[in-house]
Structure formats: C-alpha cells, structure tokens
Scaffold this active site. Sequence first.
Site, mmCIF file in Angstrom:
data_model
loop_
_atom_site.group_PDB
_atom_site.id
_atom_site.type_symbol
_atom_site.label_atom_id
_atom_site.label_comp_id
_atom_site.label_asym_id
_atom_site.label_seq_id
_atom_site.Cartn_x
_atom_site.Cartn_y
_atom_site.Cartn_z
ATOM 1 N N HIS B 151 94.150 82.675 21.393
ATOM 2 C CA HIS B 151 93.914 84.156 21.833
ATOM 3 C C HIS B 151 94.368 85.339 20.776
ATOM 4 O O HIS B 151 94.023 86.637 21.277
ATOM 5 C CB HIS B 151 95.170 85.203 22.670
ATOM 6 C CG HIS B 151 95.166 83.498 23.850
ATOM 7 N ND1 HIS B 151 95.971 82.467 23.771
ATOM 8 C CD2 HIS B 151 94.392 82.948 24.677
ATOM 9 C CE1 HIS B 151 95.933 81.398 25.053
ATOM 10 N NE2 HIS B 151 94.829 81.275 24.851
ATOM 11 N N GLY B 152 93.764 85.039 19.815
ATOM 12 C CA GLY B 152 93.718 86.645 18.946
ATOM 13 C C GLY B 152 94.606 87.166 17.812
ATOM 14 O O GLY B 152 95.391 88.471 17.954
#
Lengths: 418, 186, 254
Positions: B151-152
Amino acid sequence: MEKFMQNPIVRWVEYRLPVFAFMNHQLVDYPTPRNLNYWWNFGSLAGIALVIQIVTGIVLAFHYTPQADLAFASVEHIMRNVNYGWLLRYVHSNGASMFFIVVFIHLFRGMYYGSYKAPREILWWLGLVILLMMMATAFMGYVLPWGQMSYWGATVITNMFTAFPLVGDWLTTLLWGGFVVGNPTLNRFFSLHYLLPFMIVGVVVVHLWALHVHKSNNPLGIDMKGPQDSLPFHPYYTIKDMYGLGIFLLVFAYLVFFAPNMLGEADNYIPANPLVTPPHIVPEWYFLPFYSILRAIPDKLLGVIGMFGATMILFALPWLDTSKVRSAKFRPIFKQFFWLFVLDVLVLGWVGKNPPEGMFIIIGRVASVYYFAHFLVILPLLGKFEKTCPLPESIGTPVLGGGGEMPSGAAAAKREKS
Amino acid sequence: MTNSTSAAGPTGAHGEDETRRDFLYLATGAMTAIGAAAIAWPLVQNMNPSADVLALSSIEFDLSPIEVGQSVTVSWRGKPVFARHRTPEEITAANDVDIKNFRDPEADSDRVQKPEWLIMVGICTHLGCIPLGQKSGEPKGDFDGWFCPCHGSHYDTSGRIRIGPAPRNLDVPEYVFLSDTVIKIG
Amino acid sequence: MMRAVMGAAAAAIVFAGLAGPASAAVGEIEKQNWSFDGVFGKFDKAALQRGFQVYKEVCAGCHGLEYIAFRNLTELGLNEDQVKAIAAEYEIEDGPDDEGEMFTRPAILADILPSPFANDNAARASNNGALPPDLSLIAKARTGGPDYLHALLTGYVDAPADVKINEGMSYNPYFPGNQIAMPPPIDDDAVEYTDGTPATVDQMSLDVVHFLMWAAEPKLEIRKRMGIKVILFLLVLTALFYASKRKVWSRIDH
C-alpha cells in the site's frame, strides 16, 4: 425453587422453552427407587467417563498429527513439550480403561438384577449399542499413536473382514484405502474416532430418555408402586453419585499418576514397522475376552461370527432369560450361575492375554463354549425350573414398615411395628 | 411437619429460608470448586506455546559477516527480522531530521543500541506485508530505507514511517549484545 | 454381598495374572532399587550425568536419541552454559541456504541430539544388517523396563556348549531368543567418570539405564509429585462427599 421460577428473566425463557421445568422434572424431582445400592452409581460414572474422554480428546487433537510419518512423534511431542501434555495423554489413555471398567460393571449390574427385562428391553439394547460404538471408538483410537501394537492390532482386526464370503477382500481394501493398513487408514480412523463419541452422546441421550420412561430398576427387582417407594433424585442420589465419583477419581488418579502404562503394552512405544511383526499381538485388555472367543474357533469366518455373536447374543437376553423374577436376590440358583459367568469372562480375558499355545487353547475353547451355553442353555432352563424365593410386598416395606411416609422434610419416620 | 431432633441443616423443602448454610455442605462445595478449577487449568494452559516453541523464542545471531551497507534477514519467532549494517551517511540521514511532525515521532538514538546496527521486525505496521529494501536492487522508497509494495508505505534509514498508511515505525524487538558482534533477539 | 466380594477377589487374582505375559527361556530379571521407583520416586542427578556421559561416549556411536533436545539436558543438573558447550561440540545439518545448498553449523540448545546415522539403511549398512534402535523410549518399550535393560547390559556370558551362536551375534540370556547383534558394549573403565566413581560394568549399566529412564519419561518426577497432591486432595474431598451423603440420607429411614 419457587422464588427462582418467579424471576422475570427465568419466566421469559421458560415461556418460550421450558428448560427449567424440564431440568427440575428430570434431575431434581425425578422419582428414583429409595433402595438403590452402590451398583447403581456406575451409570452416572459412565456418563462422566464419556465427558472426560471427549474433553481430553479434543484438547489432544490440538496437538496430534494424523499422518503415518508424523503421528508417533506428535504423541511424543505431546508427552514432552506440550504444557501438561503428558497429563492429558495419560488421562485419555487410562480414561478409556476406566470407561470400560465402569461400563462392564454397569452391564453386569443389569444382568444380575434383571434390568434388561420388560419393560426395559429397548433401554438394554441402547446400552449395547453404546458398548459397540465404544469398542469401535477405542479400537480406532489405539491405532492413532502408530506404534507397533497400533499397526499390527489394526492389521489383525481389519483382516477379519476378509473372512466374509464374496465381498471380503473388496470390503477390506475399501476399509484400508490401500493394500495394507497405512496412512489412508490412519487418517480415516482419526476422523471417525473424533466423530463417533458425539454419536455416542446422542445414543446416551436416547438411553436416558428410555430410562426415564419406566424409571430405574432396583435391587429387589419389583416395581415402584407409589411415592413411598421413591426418593427425589436430588439431593439423595446427586450426593450419592458425587461420593461414587470421588472413589472413581481416586482409582483413576492412581492409574494416571502412579501406573500410567500398567494396562498398556510396551511394544506400542516402538514406532510402527510394517516389516516386523511383534512376537505377541495383544489387543487392549477390554477386548481380551472377545479376542479369546475369536481365536478359540479354528475356522476364520466362524471365529469372526463367534466374536460378534458374543456381543450380539446380549441383545437376545430379555427373551433367553425366561424367569418371571427379575432380581438375582430372589433367584438362588441363577445367582451362582451369574458369578460362574463372571468367572468365565475373566478366564476368557486371561486366555486372550496369553499366546494361543498348549493349555490356553483348551481352556479358551471350554470357556468360549460355556459363555454361549450360559445364554443359550442355562438361562432358558433356569427360567423354567428354578424355584425362586418369595418377593416382598413393596420396596418401602422392608424399611418403613406398613405404609411408610413421604421423605420430604426432615421427618425421621418412626418404624411402625405392625 | 415435625423437625427431627438431630439434624439442624437446611431441609431442602420448598420455600423455607436457609439462613445458615451448613458448614459441611459449604466445605464440600468449596472443595469441589477448587477441584473444578484445578481440572480447568491444564485444559487452558496446554494451549500456550509448548517447550519446543519457547526454545526458539530467543535466537542468537552473529552480525560480523554483514558488510557495511549490507542488510540481512533472519527468522525469529516465525517473523523476519531486518539487520542492517548502516553506512555513516545513513546514520547521519537518520539523525539529521526534525521528528516533531512525524506520524510516530521517535529519535534514531531511541531505536538503536549501536548506531551502525539497525535491528527491526520486517513486518509493515499497516497490514503485515514484508517491506522491500533488504536486497540490493530492491526499491528503498523515497527515504533510502524500505518501501512496502502493498500500500506504498515509505520507511527511512531508521525504519520510521514517513509516507504512506502505516501507523507506526517498524517495530524494534528486544535484543541485547552478548559481545561486540553477537546479539540475542527476544 | 459376600458373592460380590468373592467375585472381586477372583477378578483381582486374574487381573494380577494378566499383568505378566508368558516368556520363553529367558533369564529371570533381577529387580533393582531405582531411586525413581515408588510413590516418592526421584531421579538421581549425579547418576543422570554419569549415565549421559556413558551414552555420549559409548552408546551414541550407534544409537540415536531423537526425542531429546540439548535444552532438555539442563534437567540433569547441568547449567545452561555447560549444555551450550556440549551442544557446540556437535554439527547439525541445516539449510538449504540461498544457493540451495545444505550446510552444517554447531548445534544450539533448541536442536535435537543428532543421530549417528543419516537413516536406517545407513545404520544397517554399518552394523551387519542389524538396526541399533533409537534409545529415547527404550526404557518403556521393553517388558521389564529398566530392570531388563540393566540385566541385559550386565548379562553377557559365554554361550552354553549346546547352543550354536550365529555369525556376528553374541549370547545373552536376557535377550528374547538369547542371540543379540550388539556385542557387549561396555568393559570396566570404558568411561572415566568426572566425579571419580569407579566405572565398573555394573555401575555404568546402572547409570546409563537411569539416564535412559529419564530420557523415556522426563516428566516422571512431576507426575508423581502431582499425583501425591491429587490423591490427598481427592481423599479429603471423597470423605467430605461421604459425610454429606450420610447427612442428607439421615433425614429418612433407609
């Protein structure tokens, strides 16, 4: 009790599902003969033994691996690494023995006091169904540690199915899931061993339902005729059952803590080896009498039929015993034959433990013939020819004199001399 | 109903007041309750980690083969632990920042025992993926530390969350230096 | 009632007979006084340590101990550092590494004691086709238990004149069949005990069997200690139940 039943929450539940009245009727007010002796404790003990096996079994299943290469090691993992694992394992293995001890005494109580006679035939049959299911469960359970005796006991007993004509080999292969006992057999035995006890619970419920229809038999073998013959189950028999439970637990604790492997076989601490047969293959002690009968008959199929027949004949007992008198207390000849029968079963057990050689073969055959003779010859004849003793008027008479009083309240009824 | 002369205990009859519980029944009931608790204990305790699992609850790990600038992943309690031999530039970058506005403010000195060794549990504190950045060639994110592809989340050279959804910095496990180069984790 | 008592007595007698199986032509096993016997049984830590030394220096050449981990050895009375040092003497196979290769490393506390052979076939190949059994459970896996093991180890004698011994076998009056593939494993002074105890064959046998009983049943002491507490508790509880039963039943004629 009445204040409890007036509680609004209790009344809300009770109106929708009358559980409290039900429990009260079945476990508290339930009329039980006032003259039961300690041989009547063993039914409740059997129920408790079942619960102990289920609880310890479920917890053991948290840690056991039902795969042929891993099963033996997983049991050692339980014994050495799992917190209290050794305790759970020994309770479960000795619990099976305790369960059978208690059930056999319960069964013999039924035989002695004629509890199988009308109108309790179906109660008796349900008990026998429970016994058969217990035997299947115990047999499969013993295979799970995958020791030498697990493997070879499974091999010998499942090979019995090849005795059936035409379908024998096909049936046995189906049972094994292979060409010999192996991993597929172990896996399915684990599944069924987990399943069967819950089915036993179901049959026990029906067994108790049947019991509650006509209520318990009693040592005199005569029916309860009124409230003067009975006591409410609570508190009289609840407390008596707790005392019996204490004795049961003392015996159980001695086994678990000081002789945990006494009833077992040393060979089962050797991992299963399909290429090496142990010199003596012996089933667990509770199968020994039946094992004796199997080995006593030289023919393979007849031996299997004989072994199953030894259990199945008990189903016919209500009709084989033709006596109108229930309890052995009033049947002096039957009493002696009963104890001879008990001795015969013990002899069969002792023979089963030993290798089928020499004098054990002869004794085993005589004892097996006598086993069936007891049911097929002695009991029917006794019913016709035995002179029984006169039965008392009622259950209450020997204790309370004429009339008797209701037991509620602290009334210490004075004995009325007639 | 007449009372018997001897018994003084509760009669069990409906509606009667039991103002004084009989000592015998009380003692029996209490002891039964103790027995029930003693039975329940092993049934619960067996579910706790067994001795073989506890044996691996701490591991010793030798850091000396790890070159400067290199990272190694070691397995501890079934989880990956990142051990990074930090370069002087990475140490400076970790200290030369104002942590005031960080999502999880933590000074670098609070996260390491010896500045050149960064030991952290390699599990993203967002939803549990394993961040990239251990092997050369893997993306390290905008802060030269670790980057979680799920999810970065971007972690810096101290393992602190800088951009992305993770709520906390990468966890630092309990560890001690048994010698200059050997640590015991857990 | 009398009948019931007689029946129970008959049961007890038959039951006692059930306990021992029929054995053929095997020597009478002498009963030893083990410290772990009886209701208050305990392991003798000094004997356990000496027994472990015998296992390590003599038996481990052929026999594995696959259910014992190094961390278990602290139960012998050794401290953690001593056990770590013992573990470090052994090489354990681990891996595969990042290249897919297996490698060896020194053992740590969590590791299982390594077996002398990679597998059963290797064991047989090194022992003329015979398989030296793993010893973790041997004390429970043989009828007669520790007494049998001690009798076996000290029982090697020359074969009687009329008995033919097969190639590579040894005569032992306690082993079923009387021919055993294991030659006498210990001579006097095969091991030098660190505590100075004279290392006679009998002493080494007693010690190693003591150790093997621990290896088979490490929870023995805890089990018996708990058993005493449980039975005392149950005796009191059962007495209370009995008294309560009498009290409840005193309300009525029976």
